[in-house]
Motif scaffolding. Structure first.
Motif, mmCIF file in Angstrom:
data_model
loop_
_atom_site.group_PDB
_atom_site.id
_atom_site.type_symbol
_atom_site.label_atom_id
_atom_site.label_comp_id
_atom_site.label_asym_id
_atom_site.label_seq_id
_atom_site.Cartn_x
_atom_site.Cartn_y
_atom_site.Cartn_z
ATOM 1 N N GLU A 103 21.761 -11.333 40.866
ATOM 2 C CA GLU A 103 21.477 -12.317 41.870
ATOM 3 C C GLU A 103 22.568 -12.580 42.521
ATOM 4 O OE1 GLU A 103 18.252 -15.123 41.672
ATOM 5 O OE2 GLU A 103 16.938 -13.619 40.787
ATOM 6 N N THR A 104 23.651 -12.992 41.625
ATOM 7 C CA THR A 104 24.857 -13.379 42.331
ATOM 8 C C THR A 104 25.648 -12.295 42.952
ATOM 9 O OG1 THR A 104 25.246 -14.963 40.415
ATOM 10 C CG2 THR A 104 27.095 -14.638 41.712
ATOM 11 N N ASN A 105 25.421 -11.144 42.327
ATOM 12 C CA ASN A 105 26.145 -9.866 42.963
ATOM 13 C C ASN A 105 25.254 -9.349 44.181
ATOM 14 O OD1 ASN A 105 28.413 -9.832 41.211
ATOM 15 N ND2 ASN A 105 27.061 -8.700 39.670
ATOM 16 N N MET A 106 24.358 -9.988 44.383
ATOM 17 C CA MET A 106 23.439 -9.538 45.773
ATOM 18 C C MET A 106 23.911 -10.687 46.906
ATOM 19 S SD MET A 106 19.822 -9.043 44.374
ATOM 20 C CE MET A 106 19.375 -7.944 42.917
ATOM 21 N N GLY A 107 24.497 -11.714 46.547
ATOM 22 C CA GLY A 107 24.800 -12.804 47.133
ATOM 23 C C GLY A 107 23.630 -13.861 47.221
#
Lengths: 375, 75
Positions: free
Chosen positions: A349-353
């Protein structure tokens, strides 16, 4: 005598050189069992620091006198305390500066080779976590593939080479570590590329990595050709660089293959994984040099500390490429999966922003090995 | 939860929460409960492992607004 610091960089060099040394790991037994500094000639002793508060006399005779001793803990505080106690007993001893946190974040750049006309390819080995990133350099420009969140390392490296970073690519949406791709793209005003099928939920703008869309760096001779190779994730994309290198992402490693379950159900993607490995990769030249996004075990390191292998050799030696029966293959990649990487959902989810954790939280999320492979 | 003593280890980094807890615990009687407040994330795993190793019982722990509270009964 006082306890001396030893940097993650020094230890990384010892691991690559296969130097013998001794680690006194004073973290909890669980933490040690889960993840530690790996090396061919390392001897270990794991005793939690709180069991040494009364003194270290009892363990002195277990410490060698003919090797470097490095005390290791999570952040460094406990290792300094225990190191001081050992030094007070008159023994030479080091502690790992910054602890396992620093070990997890250390990147060692290794030159893989020159490109045909003009240019070079570098691999950044994140030795503590087993992540591999790449920089492709040509005619004053650079592209970065699968950058980690230690973005300064890449930006500074490009500066010392006097090249401008123009393209930043991720082979897939990572689940084991936080990508530095978007941050670098913002810092250098470069283009961030992601496979669209992995990026359906991202909250930011990106360029679509699709087969047939060639990316050029420097002059037109260096081409990065995307090759759709789903299986680890639905969007997973490999790159063929300069007709010589195959950046395989998390689909194919040197002595293992990618796991298909970190972004969904293993059963859904096992067919894609097999198709990518046994058909798409099989059609490529065996002379291509495979450069994966991870290593799983320290034995996958070459003698210069790099991680690479010829595709033809991998087809001959990698067990994951040599399972004739589809049923058996399915069983291997779905039946006996290792534990998932720490905090892998939050990392995705962090990598998705969608999540924006602070740096300290990002560090905690990335604790432990990458666990992206099946062997 | 009731405790016999409270140790404020907020702001202290590893190894200090455990070092302090051990010191206070030494002066307590078996069966008494020590309440510890800490902000170091590592203290969660460490206090649990230390309790186990020392034969104490980590009865309960909570987290609120970045502060971890532990209740450990001396064994």
């Amino acid at each position: 005598m006082t306890v001396q610091p030893m940097t993650a960089s020094t230890i990384a060099k010892k691991v690559v050189n296969q130097d013998p040394f001794f680690i006194l790991d004073v973290r909890n037994e669980d933490a040690f069992a889960d993840w530690k500094i790996e090396g061919k000639n390392i001897q270990y002793l794991n005793i939690p620091y709180f069991d040494l508060l009364d003194g270290v006399e009892e363990i002195l005779e277990q410490l060698p006198t003919d090797q470097d001793i490095v005390v290791v803990c999570a952040k460094e505080g406990s290792s300094i305390m225990v190191g001081e106690m050992i030094a007070e007993e008159g023994r030479a001893v080091h502690y790992l500066r910054g602890g396992m946190k620093a070990w997890s974040e250390h990147l060692e750049p290794v030159k893989i080779g020159d490109l045909k006309d003009v240019g070079e390819l570098y691999q950044f080995v994140r030795i503590g976590k087993g992540c591999l990133s790449y920089m492709i350099v040509s005619n004053g420009e650079a592209a970065i593939v699968d950058a980690t969140r230690m973005t300064d390392v890449f930006i500074d490296f490009a500066k010392t080479l006097d090249v401008k970073i123009t393209h930043i690519l991720d082979t897939h949406l990572h689940a084991d570590h936080i990508s530095g791709g978007r941050k670098i793209a913002e810092a250098v005003n470069g283009t961030y590329w992601l496979p669209p099928k992995d990026a359906s939920e991202v909250t930011f703008a990106y360029e679509s990595l699709e087969e047939g869309r060639t990316i050029t760096i420097g002059d037109t001779t260096i081409a990065i050709q995307p090759l759709y190779s789903p299986g680890h994730t639905i969007g997973s994309t490999s790159f063929i660089v300069d007709d010589t290198y195959l950046l395989s992402g998390d689909i194919l490693f040197i002595d293992s293959i990618g796991r298909p379950d970190l972004a969904g159900l293993a059963e859904d993607w096992v067919g894609d994984l097999r198709e990518s490995l046994y058909k798409r990769y099989k059609e490529l030249s065996g002379e291509l040099i495979v450069l994966p996004a991870h290593f799983m075990i320290i034995e996958e390191l070459n003698s210069d500390g790099s991680v690479s292998g010829k595709l033809g050799t991998l087809f001959a030696e990698n067990h994951g490429l040599n399972i004739e029966s589809e049923v058996e293959f399915r069983e291997m990649v779905t039946g006996n999966l290792p534990p998932q990487p720490n905090a892998y959902q939050q990392i995705r989810e962090t990598n998705m922003g969608k999540l924006t954790p602070d740096e300290e939280t990002q560090r905690e999320m990335e604790i432990g090995p990458n666990r992206c492979a099946i062997r | 939860m009731k405790s016999n003593k409270v140790l404020d280890a907020k702001g202290l980094a590893c190894p200090m929460p455990v070092v302090r807890a051990r010191k206070v615990m030494k002066e307590m009687e078996t069966g008494e409960v020590l309440e510890i407040l800490a902000t170091d994330k590592g203290s969660v795993a460490d206090l649990a492992a230390w309790s186990k190793s020392g034969g104490h019982d980590l009865v309960k722990h909570t987290e609120e607004a970045g502060v971890f509270t532990f209740w450990i009964q001396k064994g």
